[in-house]
Design an enzyme around this catalytic site. Structure first.
Site, PDB file in Angstrom:
ATOM      1  N   HIS A   1     113.526 128.820  38.490  1.00 27.14           N
ATOM      2  CA  HIS A   1     113.193 127.627  37.622  1.00 27.14           C
ATOM      3  C   HIS A   1     112.836 126.590  38.623  1.00 27.14           C
ATOM      4  O   HIS A   1     111.529 126.055  38.402  1.00 27.14           O
ATOM      5  CB  HIS A   1     114.375 126.970  36.613  1.00 27.14           C
ATOM      6  CG  HIS A   1     114.711 128.136  35.872  1.00 27.14           C
ATOM      7  ND1 HIS A   1     116.081 128.358  35.834  1.00 27.14           N
ATOM      8  CD2 HIS A   1     114.097 128.613  34.855  1.00 27.14           C
ATOM      9  CE1 HIS A   1     116.214 128.981  34.517  1.00 27.14           C
ATOM     10  NE2 HIS A   1     115.226 129.364  34.131  1.00 27.14           N
TER      11      HIS A   1
ATOM     12  N   LYS B   1     120.432 133.143  22.285  1.00 22.15           N
ATOM     13  CA  LYS B   1     121.368 133.117  23.395  1.00 22.15           C
ATOM     14  C   LYS B   1     122.523 132.516  23.228  1.00 22.15           C
ATOM     15  O   LYS B   1     122.339 131.207  22.750  1.00 22.15           O
ATOM     16  CB  LYS B   1     120.497 132.563  24.826  1.00 22.15           C
ATOM     17  CG  LYS B   1     119.318 133.462  25.324  1.00 22.15           C
ATOM     18  CD  LYS B   1     118.747 132.674  26.454  1.00 22.15           C
ATOM     19  CE  LYS B   1     117.447 133.215  26.892  1.00 22.15           C
ATOM     20  NZ  LYS B   1     116.623 132.622  28.007  1.00 22.15           N
TER      21      LYS B   1
ATOM     22  N   ARG C   1     107.202 135.803  35.001  1.00 18.78           N
ATOM     23  CA  ARG C   1     107.827 136.720  35.828  1.00 18.78           C
ATOM     24  C   ARG C   1     107.163 138.215  35.961  1.00 18.78           C
ATOM     25  O   ARG C   1     106.672 138.603  37.033  1.00 18.78           O
ATOM     26  CB  ARG C   1     109.187 136.895  35.710  1.00 18.78           C
ATOM     27  CG  ARG C   1     110.127 135.748  36.354  1.00 18.78           C
ATOM     28  CD  ARG C   1     111.522 135.840  35.675  1.00 18.78           C
ATOM     29  NE  ARG C   1     111.414 135.852  34.140  1.00 18.78           N
ATOM     30  CZ  ARG C   1     112.635 136.051  33.386  1.00 18.78           C
ATOM     31  NH1 ARG C   1     113.710 135.558  34.077  1.00 18.78           N
ATOM     32  NH2 ARG C   1     112.691 135.845  32.056  1.00 18.78           N
TER      33      ARG C   1
ATOM     34  N   SER D   1     118.608 133.695  34.374  1.00 16.88           N
ATOM     35  CA  SER D   1     119.969 133.135  34.360  1.00 16.88           C
ATOM     36  C   SER D   1     120.913 134.169  33.790  1.00 16.88           C
ATOM     37  O   SER D   1     121.969 133.956  34.637  1.00 16.88           O
ATOM     38  CB  SER D   1     119.919 132.032  33.446  1.00 16.88           C
ATOM     39  OG  SER D   1     118.896 130.837  33.718  1.00 16.88           O
TER      40      SER D   1
HETATM   41  O1  PNS Z   1     114.772 129.599  28.772  1.00 13.77           O
HETATM   42  P1  PNS Z   1     114.189 130.239  27.497  1.00 13.77           P
HETATM   43  O2  PNS Z   1     115.574 130.726  26.775  1.00 13.77           O
HETATM   44  O3  PNS Z   1     112.984 131.192  27.575  1.00 13.77           O
HETATM   45  O4  PNS Z   1     113.664 128.794  26.600  1.00 13.77           O
HETATM   46  C1  PNS Z   1     113.382 128.972  25.108  1.00 13.77           C
HETATM   47  C2  PNS Z   1     112.953 127.473  24.837  1.00 13.77           C
HETATM   48  C3  PNS Z   1     114.209 126.902  24.550  1.00 13.77           C
HETATM   49  C4  PNS Z   1     111.883 127.060  25.490  1.00 13.77           C
HETATM   50  C5  PNS Z   1     112.131 128.098  23.564  1.00 13.77           C
HETATM   51  O5  PNS Z   1     112.841 128.874  22.669  1.00 13.77           O
HETATM   52  C6  PNS Z   1     111.774 126.536  22.753  1.00 13.77           C
HETATM   53  O6  PNS Z   1     110.830 125.917  23.054  1.00 13.77           O
HETATM   54  N1  PNS Z   1     112.675 126.298  21.727  1.00 13.77           N
HETATM   55  C7  PNS Z   1     112.253 125.197  20.789  1.00 13.77           C
HETATM   56  C8  PNS Z   1     111.935 125.653  19.480  1.00 13.77           C
HETATM   57  C9  PNS Z   1     110.600 125.973  19.397  1.00 13.77           C
HETATM   58  O7  PNS Z   1     109.847 125.211  19.613  1.00 13.77           O
HETATM   59  N2  PNS Z   1     110.333 127.201  19.336  1.00 13.77           N
HETATM   60  C10 PNS Z   1     108.821 127.879  19.562  1.00 13.77           C
HETATM   61  C11 PNS Z   1     108.280 128.466  18.153  1.00 13.77           C
HETATM   62  S1  PNS Z   1     106.595 128.771  18.564  1.00 13.77           S
END
Ligand code: PNS
Length: 159
Positions: free
Chosen positions: A17, A41, A90, A127
């Site tokens: 990250h 998660k 990745r 992570s």
């Molecule tokens: O590190 P991650 O778990 O891949 O992060 C995912 C995250 C939190 C960035 C993503 O799930 C997110 O943006 N969540 C907020 C809700 C949202 O906007 N979802 C997208 C729908 S298209």
């Protein structure tokens, strides 16, 4: 001002990250690291703890700010006058889901997503794997910043 957001669950932030955040900070005037909730998660650290860990790990980067958000990332973007999301990619396994989110976010809110290829040094890193490896006594000192290593050892070290 060219401002982008690096969103993620960051539970906890890894060197992978940090590589993406650092490279984005070289390209844009300001990078907002946004800690969000991924309902898929279960997290080890609270949102406040994750924000603090990232703040400490990025304290040398003057144009990086760390925040947390609830709800949609596109609403966070609108509130913070951010027009683009930067995501590290990745492997092919990341691609499908990230592509779907990127297209949803663009089609519904006009927010762009820019994909940055992960440094091959960190292509395997997540992570979840860091937590699992650490939990069973593995050495993750080369994979996370020192402040995260301390907290992982405090939380996960076996009695
Ligand atoms: O590190 P991650 O778990 O891949 O992060 C995912 C995250 C939190 C960035 C993503 O799930 C997110 O943006 N969540 C907020 C809700 C949202 O906007 N979802 C997208 C729908 S298209």
């Amino acid at each position: 001002m060219r401002r982008v957001v690096c969103p993620g669950s960051f539970d906890p932030v890894t060197n992978g990250h940090l590589d993406v955040i650092t490279r984005a900070a070289q390209l844009y005037d300001e990078v907002v690291v946004a800690v969000g909730a991924n309902p898929a998660k279960v997290t080890l650290f609270t949102p406040t703890e994750r924000v603090e860990l990232i703040r400490d790990a990025t304290k040398e980067l003057d144009n990086v700010r760390v925040d947390h958000f609830e709800g949609l990332i596109v609403d966070f973007c609108r509130r913070n006058h951010i027009s683009a999301i930067v995501k590290g990619l990745r492997a092919v396994s990341d691609f499908d889901y990230e592509m779907q989110m990127a297209q949803m976010n663009y089609s519904q809110a006009g927010v762009e997503t820019l994909f940055m290829t992960t440094n091959p040094l960190y292509a395997f890193l997540s992570s979840s794997l860091v937590k699992e490896f650490c939990q069973y006594g593995g050495d993750v000192s080369g994979l996370v910043p020192p402040n995260v290593l301390d907290q992982l050892n405090a939380r996960l070290s076996q009695p």
